[in-house]
Design a protein around this motif. Structure first.
Motif, PDB file in Angstrom:
ATOM      1  N   HIS A  96      21.733  20.081 -22.268  1.00  0.00           N
ATOM      2  CA  HIS A  96      21.986  20.954 -21.128  1.00  0.00           C
ATOM      3  C   HIS A  96      22.925  20.279 -20.121  1.00  0.00           C
ATOM      4  O   HIS A  96      22.902  19.060 -19.949  1.00  0.00           O
ATOM      5  N   LEU A  97      23.742  21.080 -19.458  1.00  0.00           N
ATOM      6  CA  LEU A  97      24.550  20.596 -18.344  1.00  0.00           C
ATOM      7  C   LEU A  97      23.633  20.431 -17.135  1.00  0.00           C
ATOM      8  O   LEU A  97      22.879  21.340 -16.792  1.00  0.00           O
ATOM      9  N   VAL A  98      23.680  19.271 -16.482  1.00  0.00           N
ATOM     10  CA  VAL A  98      22.812  19.005 -15.333  1.00  0.00           C
ATOM     11  C   VAL A  98      23.589  19.225 -14.037  1.00  0.00           C
ATOM     12  O   VAL A  98      24.721  18.755 -13.892  1.00  0.00           O
ATOM     13  N   ILE A  99      22.974  19.944 -13.107  1.00  0.00           N
ATOM     14  CA  ILE A  99      23.566  20.188 -11.792  1.00  0.00           C
ATOM     15  C   ILE A  99      22.656  19.530 -10.754  1.00  0.00           C
ATOM     16  O   ILE A  99      21.668  20.122 -10.306  1.00  0.00           O
ATOM     17  N   PRO A 100      22.931  18.278 -10.378  1.00  0.00           N
ATOM     18  CA  PRO A 100      22.037  17.544  -9.473  1.00  0.00           C
ATOM     19  C   PRO A 100      21.823  18.236  -8.129  1.00  0.00           C
ATOM     20  O   PRO A 100      20.745  18.135  -7.541  1.00  0.00           O
ATOM     21  N   LYS A 101      22.836  18.935  -7.632  1.00  0.00           N
ATOM     22  CA  LYS A 101      22.747  19.550  -6.307  1.00  0.00           C
ATOM     23  C   LYS A 101      21.576  20.517  -6.203  1.00  0.00           C
ATOM     24  O   LYS A 101      20.929  20.628  -5.153  1.00  0.00           O
ATOM     25  N   ILE A 102      21.273  21.245  -7.289  1.00  0.00           N
ATOM     26  CA  ILE A 102      20.160  22.196  -7.271  1.00  0.00           C
ATOM     27  C   ILE A 102      19.060  21.786  -8.251  1.00  0.00           C
ATOM     28  O   ILE A 102      18.126  22.555  -8.489  1.00  0.00           O
ATOM     29  N   ASP A 103      19.189  20.586  -8.813  1.00  0.00           N
ATOM     30  CA  ASP A 103      18.165  20.020  -9.700  1.00  0.00           C
ATOM     31  C   ASP A 103      17.818  20.969 -10.851  1.00  0.00           C
ATOM     32  O   ASP A 103      16.653  21.250 -11.122  1.00  0.00           O
ATOM     33  N   LEU A 104      18.846  21.454 -11.536  1.00  0.00           N
ATOM     34  CA  LEU A 104      18.652  22.329 -12.686  1.00  0.00           C
ATOM     35  C   LEU A 104      19.502  21.835 -13.847  1.00  0.00           C
ATOM     36  O   LEU A 104      20.536  21.190 -13.651  1.00  0.00           O
ATOM     37  N   ALA A 105      19.049  22.148 -15.053  1.00  0.00           N
ATOM     38  CA  ALA A 105      19.831  21.899 -16.264  1.00  0.00           C
ATOM     39  C   ALA A 105      20.037  23.239 -16.947  1.00  0.00           C
ATOM     40  O   ALA A 105      19.089  24.012 -17.109  1.00  0.00           O
ATOM     41  N   VAL A 106      21.274  23.543 -17.348  1.00  0.00           N
ATOM     42  CA  VAL A 106      21.580  24.871 -17.879  1.00  0.00           C
ATOM     43  C   VAL A 106      22.341  24.763 -19.191  1.00  0.00           C
ATOM     44  O   VAL A 106      23.104  23.821 -19.419  1.00  0.00           O
ATOM     45  N   LYS A 107      22.106  25.742 -20.046  1.00  0.00           N
ATOM     46  CA  LYS A 107      22.801  25.803 -21.328  1.00  0.00           C
ATOM     47  C   LYS A 107      23.039  27.267 -21.679  1.00  0.00           C
ATOM     48  O   LYS A 107      22.136  28.097 -21.537  1.00  0.00           O
ATOM     49  N   PHE A 108      24.260  27.585 -22.117  1.00  0.00           N
ATOM     50  CA  PHE A 108      24.618  28.949 -22.491  1.00  0.00           C
ATOM     51  C   PHE A 108      24.699  29.069 -24.012  1.00  0.00           C
ATOM     52  O   PHE A 108      25.217  28.176 -24.689  1.00  0.00           O
ATOM     53  N   PHE A 109      24.206  30.185 -24.527  1.00  0.00           N
ATOM     54  CA  PHE A 109      24.262  30.464 -25.959  1.00  0.00           C
ATOM     55  C   PHE A 109      25.007  31.777 -26.200  1.00  0.00           C
ATOM     56  O   PHE A 109      24.880  32.727 -25.428  1.00  0.00           O
ATOM     57  N   GLY A 110      25.759  31.815 -27.290  1.00  0.00           N
ATOM     58  CA  GLY A 110      26.370  33.047 -27.746  1.00  0.00           C
ATOM     59  C   GLY A 110      25.685  33.507 -29.022  1.00  0.00           C
ATOM     60  O   GLY A 110      24.676  32.933 -29.452  1.00  0.00           O
ATOM     61  N   ARG A 111      26.233  34.548 -29.647  1.00  0.00           N
ATOM     62  CA  ARG A 111      25.660  35.028 -30.903  1.00  0.00           C
ATOM     63  C   ARG A 111      26.758  35.672 -31.734  1.00  0.00           C
ATOM     64  O   ARG A 111      27.636  36.350 -31.204  1.00  0.00           O
ATOM     65  N   HIS A 112      26.718  35.419 -33.039  1.00  0.00           N
ATOM     66  CA  HIS A 112      27.648  36.085 -33.951  1.00  0.00           C
ATOM     67  C   HIS A 112      26.974  36.237 -35.307  1.00  0.00           C
ATOM     68  O   HIS A 112      25.967  35.577 -35.593  1.00  0.00           O
ATOM     69  N   PRO A 113      27.485  37.104 -36.180  1.00  0.00           N
ATOM     70  CA  PRO A 113      26.863  37.287 -37.492  1.00  0.00           C
ATOM     71  C   PRO A 113      26.901  36.010 -38.320  1.00  0.00           C
ATOM     72  O   PRO A 113      27.760  35.147 -38.131  1.00  0.00           O
ATOM     73  N   THR A 114      25.974  35.903 -39.228  1.00  0.00           N
ATOM     74  CA  THR A 114      25.961  34.775 -40.153  1.00  0.00           C
ATOM     75  C   THR A 114      27.209  34.826 -41.026  1.00  0.00           C
ATOM     76  O   THR A 114      27.501  35.849 -41.646  1.00  0.00           O
ATOM     77  N   THR A 115      27.959  33.748 -41.064  1.00  0.00           N
ATOM     78  CA  THR A 115      29.206  33.716 -41.826  1.00  0.00           C
ATOM     79  C   THR A 115      28.952  33.272 -43.265  1.00  0.00           C
ATOM     80  O   THR A 115      27.863  32.805 -43.610  1.00  0.00           O
ATOM     81  N   VAL A 116      29.977  33.404 -44.091  1.00  0.00           N
ATOM     82  CA  VAL A 116      29.878  32.966 -45.490  1.00  0.00           C
ATOM     83  C   VAL A 116      29.558  31.473 -45.556  1.00  0.00           C
ATOM     84  O   VAL A 116      28.744  31.029 -46.374  1.00  0.00           O
ATOM     85  N   ALA A 117      30.187  30.690 -44.687  1.00  0.00           N
ATOM     86  CA  ALA A 117      29.933  29.248 -44.671  1.00  0.00           C
ATOM     87  C   ALA A 117      28.482  28.953 -44.293  1.00  0.00           C
ATOM     88  O   ALA A 117      27.853  28.051 -44.856  1.00  0.00           O
ATOM     89  N   ASP A 118      27.943  29.729 -43.327  1.00  0.00           N
ATOM     90  CA  ASP A 118      26.542  29.548 -42.936  1.00  0.00           C
ATOM     91  C   ASP A 118      25.608  29.855 -44.107  1.00  0.00           C
ATOM     92  O   ASP A 118      24.645  29.123 -44.362  1.00  0.00           O
ATOM     93  N   LEU A 119      25.887  30.955 -44.815  1.00  0.00           N
ATOM     94  CA  LEU A 119      25.053  31.337 -45.956  1.00  0.00           C
ATOM     95  C   LEU A 119      25.098  30.275 -47.048  1.00  0.00           C
ATOM     96  O   LEU A 119      24.077  29.951 -47.666  1.00  0.00           O
ATOM     97  N   GLN A 120      26.290  29.731 -47.289  1.00  0.00           N
ATOM     98  CA  GLN A 120      26.440  28.696 -48.309  1.00  0.00           C
ATOM     99  C   GLN A 120      25.646  27.447 -47.933  1.00  0.00           C
ATOM    100  O   GLN A 120      24.996  26.825 -48.778  1.00  0.00           O
ATOM    101  N   GLN A 121      25.683  27.106 -46.649  1.00  0.00           N
ATOM    102  CA  GLN A 121      24.949  25.934 -46.182  1.00  0.00           C
ATOM    103  C   GLN A 121      23.442  26.144 -46.317  1.00  0.00           C
ATOM    104  O   GLN A 121      22.706  25.235 -46.717  1.00  0.00           O
ATOM    105  N   LYS A 122      22.975  27.347 -45.983  1.00  0.00           N
ATOM    106  CA  LYS A 122      21.549  27.657 -46.112  1.00  0.00           C
ATOM    107  C   LYS A 122      21.103  27.581 -47.571  1.00  0.00           C
ATOM    108  O   LYS A 122      20.032  27.052 -47.887  1.00  0.00           O
TER     109      LYS A 122
END
Length: 617
Positions: free
Chosen positions: A339-365
């Motif tokens: 997480h990215l830490v923001i000391p000024k407000i004492d929080l840690a934040v992380k952003f997530f996106g989403r996309h369909p499972t790709t051919v490479a992902d399926l092959q890895q699984k």
């Protein structure tokens, strides 16, 4: 008394000059990295356009002036005379990338530049057998005021490298209806292009309709759906010249015109994204420059979405707060903290996106599934035979692991495996060759030792195999993948309705009052849901753990899905104050350990052994 080494003035000025030039380029959004080895160049740089890396790479030599400088002189004519070693000048002349010569004036704190490679090509007679040559720089060529001139100078160099006399910048734009990843219907491309106000875009040339064969595209494009059976419909955009920054603005405005066209009819909850292929530089009179082997792609793939306005998918999902500390794991014992830490407000934040499972992902699984299956043998034996079974397996560094849920009083079901095998934690023995995956590696070890037939019990049992495989979800493919900034695939549109924001706070505590903490978080959750205007889209929880030093910690977590019409950054900044207040009230004051500094940053750095990079602005 031993005399300590002194740092000469020339070294100090040299460092200052390099730093000033580097900061100037970074203000422009470019990269400028110091070169540790001194072979006539000080900075290694890349031009970025709207935060996107281009192939326009160059280097700089920085000379700093002082009253005693023997390399730099200010002439009465107003020009700046710079002495350069001939051996360095020759290397600049024949290098693939251009080299800028920049002078830092100590008195005025200003920098002056010239494209040394271009200058030397026009003045070949200056390359002599002398040890040094002189290059003159105009006093009007102030670096900070000449961004466009510097950029065009670099671009012209590459146009010459590509042997292009009439340069043409071009790219392909694929319109995609989201969130279904459906490419716009072929006839719609004609209709929308006809109705959109693209005629107002100066210098833009558009081919109304073409088909892109998917066989020559990146593997991730397999998630796209097209009604044209031969490939993907697209618009081809072109512009004369080499001003890539201008062309990027044209692409963005073209996407805006298409998005706001009345002919584009979208359903509730839908939006349009634009996949943009790498920008290429071509000779206008020839589609392809055939006599060079260099890659003509100047940028990587990109994607934009229109949700109230045109924005890049990357920025909309992953742009972080302007001020924060970026974690950098450097120790094998460090916490897995991202997480990215923001000391000024004492929080840690992380952003997530989403996309369909790709051919490479399926092959890895699939590969991971095969790896798990090759790492154990399902085994069934009498309970009285288990001790003998384990005794036979021990010399081979194998074990018999009982599955209590499937076993009975007299019969034992389990697996024969390596000591390191634990699919719940994603642990398995890495194969040394493909044969160990295609044929069970545990069975091979037993047969090589000629003891497989001596083992008490028997192999088999789909019930055991199913139990092991169901105990781990690592190999199971889902329709969508939750992605982080580091996993972002350039060009693949993000499914913005599936984004997620995770916010944490760490506290060192004396006691973990789980009931009080959860009740406090649940109470805060109700007010935050009302604030976000999206009921059911967020969750709260707490967890505790102990460090090796015996300290107890509590992690408070709130996560939510931002509204579709709000970027991840905007959603976080709008809610960060309220989230901070919820965390403030979550832990009883008497349970907080006040023995030392007790913020998220302090805890992660001191106990988690996580280093942080410089403040992000």
């Amino acid at each position: 008394m031993r005399q300590l080494p002194e740092r000469p003035l020339s070294h100090r000025l040299g460092d200052i000059g390099q730093t000033v030039v580097s900061l100037t380029f970074k203000k422009w959004g470019w990269t400028a990295d110091l070169i540790s080895s001194d072979y006539g160049e000080d900075l290694d740089c890349n031009i970025f356009v709207n935060q996107k890396r281009t192939s326009f790479h160059f280097r700089c030599q920085v000379k700093s002036s002082s009253a005693s400088s023997k390399y730099v002189r200010f002439l009465k004519s107003g020009e700046i005379s710079v002495s350069v070693e001939t051996i360095a000048a020759r290397s600049w002349l024949f290098s693939y990338y251009p080299v800028l010569l920049i002078v830092y004036n100590e008195n005025s704190e200003e920098c002056y530049w010239i494209n040394a490679t271009h200058y030397l090509k026009k003045n070949l007679d200056k390359i002599s057998s002398q040890k040094n040559i002189t290059i003159r720089i105009s006093s009007n060529a102030q670096l900070e005021e000449n961004k466009q001139e510097v950029e065009l100078s670099i671009q012209e160099h590459y146009a010459q490298i590509f042997r292009i006399s009439s340069p043409l910048l071009t790219c392909k734009v694929i319109p995609v209806i989201m969130p279904g990843y459906k490419i716009l219907e072929p006839m719609k491309l004609f209709e929308i292009l006809r109705d959109a106000q693209i005629s107002t875009i100066d210098d833009l040339e558009v081919d109304s309709f073409r088909i892109l064969a998917p066989h020559y595209l990146p593997a991730w494009t397999a998630v796209l759906k097209s009604l044209h059976l031969s490939g993907f419909p697209f618009w081809n955009l072109s512009m004369s010249g080499i001003d890539i920054e201008k062309f990027d603005r044209i692409i963005t405005y073209f996407s805006h015109c298409i998005s706001t066209c009345d002919s584009l009819k979208l359903l509730q909850g839908q939006w349009i994204s634009f996949i943009v292929s790498p920008i290429r530089i071509l000779e206008r009179d020839h589609e392809v420059v055939g006599d060079i082997i260099l890659n003509q792609e100047l940028t990587e793939w990109g994607s934009y979405s229109f949700i109230d306005k045109i924005e890049s998918d990357y920025d909309y999902a992953f742009q972080l707060p302007r001020i924060g500390l970026i974690p950098q794991k450097y120790n094998g014992h460090a916490w897995d903290f991202e997480h990215l830490v923001i000391p000024k407000i004492d929080l840690a934040v992380k952003f997530f996106g989403r996309h369909p499972t790709t051919v490479a992902d399926l092959q890895q699984k699939k590969l991971f599934k095969d790896l798990i299956l090759s790492n154990f043998i399902a085994w069934f034996s009498l309970r009285r035979e288990v001790e003998l079974l384990r005794k036979i397996l021990t010399p081979l560094e194998l074990q018999f692991s009982e599955i209590a849920e499937l076993s009975e009083a007299d019969y034992v079901k389990g697996i024969i495996c390596d000591y390191m095998f634990n699919p719940n934690l994603g642990l398995s023995v890495m194969p040394e060759n493909w044969n160990q995956i295609e044929n069970n590696s545990i069975l091979e070890r037993l047969e090589d030792a000629a003891i497989f037939k001596l083992l008490p019990g028997r192999s088999g049992g789909s019930e055991i195999v199913d139990y092991i495989m169901n105990s781990s979800s690592s190999w199971q493919a889902s329709e969508y993948i939750r992605t982080q900034e580091r996993d972002y695939i350039p060009g693949l549109p993000i499914e913005h309705s599936g984004r997620l924001i995770s916010v944490k706070r760490y506290r060192k505590i004396k006691k973990y009052d789980e009931e009080f903490i959860q009740n406090s978080l649940d109470k805060g959750k109700l007010s935050l849901q009302e604030h976000l205007d999206k009921p059911g889209s967020l969750g709260v929880y707490s967890e505790t753990f102990w460090s090796l030093s015996g300290s107890q910690f509590c992690i408070l977590t709130i996560y939510w899905k931002p509204n579709l019409n709000e970027s991840s950054l905007d959603s976080f900044e709008r809610s960060s104050t309220q989230v901070s207040e919820i965390f403030d009230n979550a832990i009883p004051a008497e349970d907080v350990d006040l023995s030392d500094e007790n913020t998220t940053f302090d805890i992660v750095q001191k106990y988690g052994l996580v280093r942080f990079e410089e403040v992000r602005e």
